[in-house]
Design an enzyme around this catalytic site. Structure first.
Site, PDB file in Angstrom:
ATOM      1  N   ASN A   2     112.545  38.494  43.262  1.00 35.13           N
ATOM      2  CA  ASN A   2     112.965  39.473  42.254  1.00 35.13           C
ATOM      3  C   ASN A   2     114.123  38.871  41.456  1.00 35.13           C
ATOM      4  OD1 ASN A   2     114.588  41.560  41.063  1.00 35.13           O
ATOM      5  ND2 ASN A   2     113.428  43.070  42.205  1.00 35.13           N
ATOM      6  N   ASP A  42     115.739  40.214  38.788  1.00 37.99           N
ATOM      7  CA  ASP A  42     116.505  41.185  37.991  1.00 37.99           C
ATOM      8  C   ASP A  42     117.963  40.777  37.812  1.00 37.99           C
ATOM      9  OD1 ASP A  42     114.268  42.757  37.929  1.00 37.99           O
ATOM     10  OD2 ASP A  42     115.015  44.259  39.346  1.00 37.99           O
ATOM     11  N   HIS A  43     118.577  40.279  38.896  1.00 37.20           N
ATOM     12  CA  HIS A  43     120.024  40.063  38.818  1.00 37.20           C
ATOM     13  C   HIS A  43     120.405  38.769  38.101  1.00 37.20           C
ATOM     14  CE1 HIS A  43     120.658  43.816  40.559  1.00 37.20           C
ATOM     15  NE2 HIS A  43     120.134  43.505  41.735  1.00 37.20           N
ATOM     16  N   ARG A  46     127.269  39.559  29.585  1.00 34.11           N
ATOM     17  CA  ARG A  46     127.907  38.923  28.441  1.00 34.11           C
ATOM     18  C   ARG A  46     127.188  39.225  27.120  1.00 34.11           C
ATOM     19  NH1 ARG A  46     131.681  34.971  27.320  1.00 34.11           N
ATOM     20  NH2 ARG A  46     132.651  36.072  29.032  1.00 34.11           N
ATOM     21  N   HIS A 104     111.997  44.493  37.524  1.00 31.12           N
ATOM     22  CA  HIS A 104     112.032  45.947  37.353  1.00 31.12           C
ATOM     23  C   HIS A 104     112.479  46.232  35.923  1.00 31.12           C
ATOM     24  CE1 HIS A 104     113.679  50.062  38.994  1.00 31.12           C
ATOM     25  NE2 HIS A 104     112.843  50.207  37.985  1.00 31.12           N
ATOM     26  N   ARG A 151     113.712  48.714  33.863  1.00 34.27           N
ATOM     27  CA  ARG A 151     114.276  50.055  34.010  1.00 34.27           C
ATOM     28  C   ARG A 151     114.339  50.765  32.672  1.00 34.27           C
ATOM     29  NH1 ARG A 151     117.376  50.586  39.132  1.00 34.27           N
ATOM     30  NH2 ARG A 151     117.908  52.603  38.262  1.00 34.27           N
ATOM     31  N   ARG A 182     118.935  47.963  31.835  1.00 37.80           N
ATOM     32  CA  ARG A 182     120.247  47.407  32.202  1.00 37.80           C
ATOM     33  C   ARG A 182     120.182  45.919  32.544  1.00 37.80           C
ATOM     34  NH1 ARG A 182     121.389  50.400  37.931  1.00 37.80           N
ATOM     35  NH2 ARG A 182     121.034  52.213  36.624  1.00 37.80           N
ATOM     36  N   HIS A 183     119.015  45.443  32.947  1.00 38.60           N
ATOM     37  CA  HIS A 183     118.927  43.988  33.206  1.00 38.60           C
ATOM     38  C   HIS A 183     117.712  43.379  32.511  1.00 38.60           C
ATOM     39  CE1 HIS A 183     116.668  45.693  36.553  1.00 38.60           C
ATOM     40  NE2 HIS A 183     117.706  45.884  37.327  1.00 38.60           N
ATOM     41  N   GLU A 188     107.896  46.178  38.714  1.00 36.10           N
ATOM     42  CA  GLU A 188     108.411  47.438  39.279  1.00 36.10           C
ATOM     43  C   GLU A 188     108.652  48.394  38.132  1.00 36.10           C
ATOM     44  OE1 GLU A 188     111.941  46.939  41.549  1.00 36.10           O
ATOM     45  OE2 GLU A 188     111.040  45.471  42.875  1.00 36.10           O
ATOM     46  N   THR A 203     117.887  50.576  43.202  1.00 33.21           N
ATOM     47  CA  THR A 203     116.942  51.579  43.687  1.00 33.21           C
ATOM     48  C   THR A 203     117.417  52.146  45.025  1.00 33.21           C
ATOM     49  OG1 THR A 203     115.240  50.219  42.671  1.00 33.21           O
ATOM     50  CG2 THR A 203     114.500  52.001  44.094  1.00 33.21           C
ATOM     51  N   GLU A 244     105.004  49.145  49.648  1.00 34.30           N
ATOM     52  CA  GLU A 244     106.167  48.311  49.952  1.00 34.30           C
ATOM     53  C   GLU A 244     107.122  49.182  50.742  1.00 34.30           C
ATOM     54  OE1 GLU A 244     107.778  45.784  46.870  1.00 34.30           O
ATOM     55  OE2 GLU A 244     109.812  46.029  47.673  1.00 34.30           O
ATOM     56  N   HIS A 280     114.031  45.277  49.700  1.00 36.33           N
ATOM     57  CA  HIS A 280     115.319  45.903  49.402  1.00 36.33           C
ATOM     58  C   HIS A 280     116.340  45.590  50.499  1.00 36.33           C
ATOM     59  CE1 HIS A 280     117.547  48.399  46.599  1.00 36.33           C
ATOM     60  NE2 HIS A 280     118.302  48.644  47.644  1.00 36.33           N
ATOM     61  N   GLY A 281     117.372  44.866  50.088  1.00 32.99           N
ATOM     62  CA  GLY A 281     118.474  44.566  51.001  1.00 32.99           C
ATOM     63  C   GLY A 281     118.167  43.466  52.011  1.00 32.99           C
ATOM     64  N   HIS A 313     118.492  40.131  45.314  1.00 32.51           N
ATOM     65  CA  HIS A 313     119.936  39.924  45.245  1.00 32.51           C
ATOM     66  C   HIS A 313     120.405  38.733  46.062  1.00 32.51           C
ATOM     67  CE1 HIS A 313     124.198  40.678  46.096  1.00 32.51           C
ATOM     68  NE2 HIS A 313     124.216  41.137  44.864  1.00 32.51           N
TER      69      HIS A 313
HETATM   70  N1  PXP Z   1     111.757  45.939  46.154  1.00 36.92           N
HETATM   71  C1  PXP Z   1     112.037  46.990  45.340  1.00 36.92           C
HETATM   72  C2  PXP Z   1     110.987  48.031  45.167  1.00 36.92           C
HETATM   73  C3  PXP Z   1     113.254  47.080  44.670  1.00 36.92           C
HETATM   74  O1  PXP Z   1     113.500  48.126  43.855  1.00 36.92           O
HETATM   75  C4  PXP Z   1     114.204  46.055  44.839  1.00 36.92           C
HETATM   76  C5  PXP Z   1     115.501  46.129  44.118  1.00 36.92           C
HETATM   77  O2  PXP Z   1     115.304  46.058  42.755  1.00 36.92           O
HETATM   78  C6  PXP Z   1     113.861  44.972  45.668  1.00 36.92           C
HETATM   79  C7  PXP Z   1     112.647  44.962  46.334  1.00 36.92           C
HETATM   80  C8  PXP Z   1     114.791  43.821  45.861  1.00 36.92           C
HETATM   81  O3  PXP Z   1     115.949  44.249  46.509  1.00 36.92           O
HETATM   82  P1  PXP Z   1     117.145  43.238  46.701  1.00 36.92           P
HETATM   83  O4  PXP Z   1     117.632  42.870  45.357  1.00 36.92           O
HETATM   84  O5  PXP Z   1     118.120  44.016  47.508  1.00 36.92           O
HETATM   85  O6  PXP Z   1     116.594  42.044  47.443  1.00 36.92           O
END
Ligand code: PXP
Length: 248
Positions: free
Chosen positions: A7, A9-10, A18, A51, A53, A57-58, A78, A109, A159, A199-200, A222
């Site tokens: 993922n 996103d970050h 910036r 994702h 959104r 935001r990203h 996502e 999320t 998931e 997630h996490g 992340h």
């Molecule tokens: N899966 C889903 C459905 C999510 O919404 C996210 C966070 O955007 C992730 C996985 C990835 O989570 P993390 O960034 O904590 O690894």
């Protein structure tokens, strides 16, 4: 072998910190999430997840379009369970969509999608994606009614939300949260669902997460983006994959 969806996103979060207001900066806008995705693929990632959104935001629409045109693995989008995002996905044609809850005030999320409470909306998206040949994954907490309804609505994948487990790491609730995930994975598999999780997940808790039964794919963002700041994308992805295989 458990597959890895990265993922990104970050990576876009850092860019937006910036360049949110800047239309063009002489080609110097960085970091580019597509470049990150291509590096993750070269390192062995099995898919790329973003994702889009509602508040943008990203990840931006343009990022998703560029990814669709450039990546060689699978694109997992996502998205919120809305008519706007459904229309976007049907036009873009990602390999899969993952339906997630969305709340503007949340940092990321929080909690799985309540399939039971949003049955009609979820069913409409699953039906549309099934008809279009796009895989739907439902991001849900490991609760039996959510899992059973996911199968009944003919979503091919779920998931499992690993956030509660990740938050409980280092607390007395850790074992119970892991057990909830284990029971959920078995139930989903018995119902014919492919079982993803996310997630996490990080470089430490992966040692336990990887032991969950029937895992098809993990979506990790992340921790990989954070690690890549120090080691580069290649090493961050390879290290996570080694840990997913129990090799570190
Ligand atoms: N899966 C889903 C459905 C999510 O919404 C996210 C966070 O955007 C992730 C996985 C990835 O989570 P993390 O960034 O904590 O690894």
């Amino acid at each position: 072998m458990i597959l890895l969806g990265v993922n990104i996103d970050h990576c876009a979060t850092v860019r937006q910190a910036r360049y949110r207001e800047v239309g063009s900066c002489g080609g110097a806008i960085e970091p580019d999430p597509v470049t990150f995705a291509l590096a993750a693929e070269r390192a062995g990632a099995d898919g790329i997840t973003v994702h889009l959104r509602e508040d943008r935001r990203h990840i931006q629409e343009r990022d998703v379009q560029r990814l669709r045109e450039s990546i060689a693995t699978r694109l997992n989008l996502e998205m919120a369970c809305t008519p706007e995002m459904t229309a976007f996905a049907l036009k873009l044609r990602p390999d899969s969509v993952c339906l997630v809850p969305e709340n503007r005030r949340e940092v990321t999320t929080e909690g799985g999608l309540d399939i039971v409470g949003n049955r009609e909306r979820v069913a409409a998206v699953v039906d549309a994606m099934n008809a279009a040949g796009i895989i739907t994954s439902l991001f849900i907490d490991p609760d039996e009614p959510q899992i059973e309804l996911s199968a009944a609505l003919r979503a091919p994948w779920i998931e499992l939300h690993t956030g509660a487990y990740a938050n409980a790491y280092g607390t007395p609730r850790r074992a119970a949260e892991l057990q909830r995930l284990r029971i959920g994975a078995v139930r989903a598999h018995d119902l014919g669902l492919a079982v993803n999780a996310g997630h996490g997940i990080n470089y430490v808790n992966i040692a336990e997460i990887r032991t969950l039964p029937h895992l098809h794919e993990l979506n990790i963002g992340h921790s990989i983006v954070s690690r890549a700041l120090f080691t580069g994308v290649d090493e961050a992805v390879r290290e996570m994959q080694a840990r997913m295989r129990g090799q570190r």
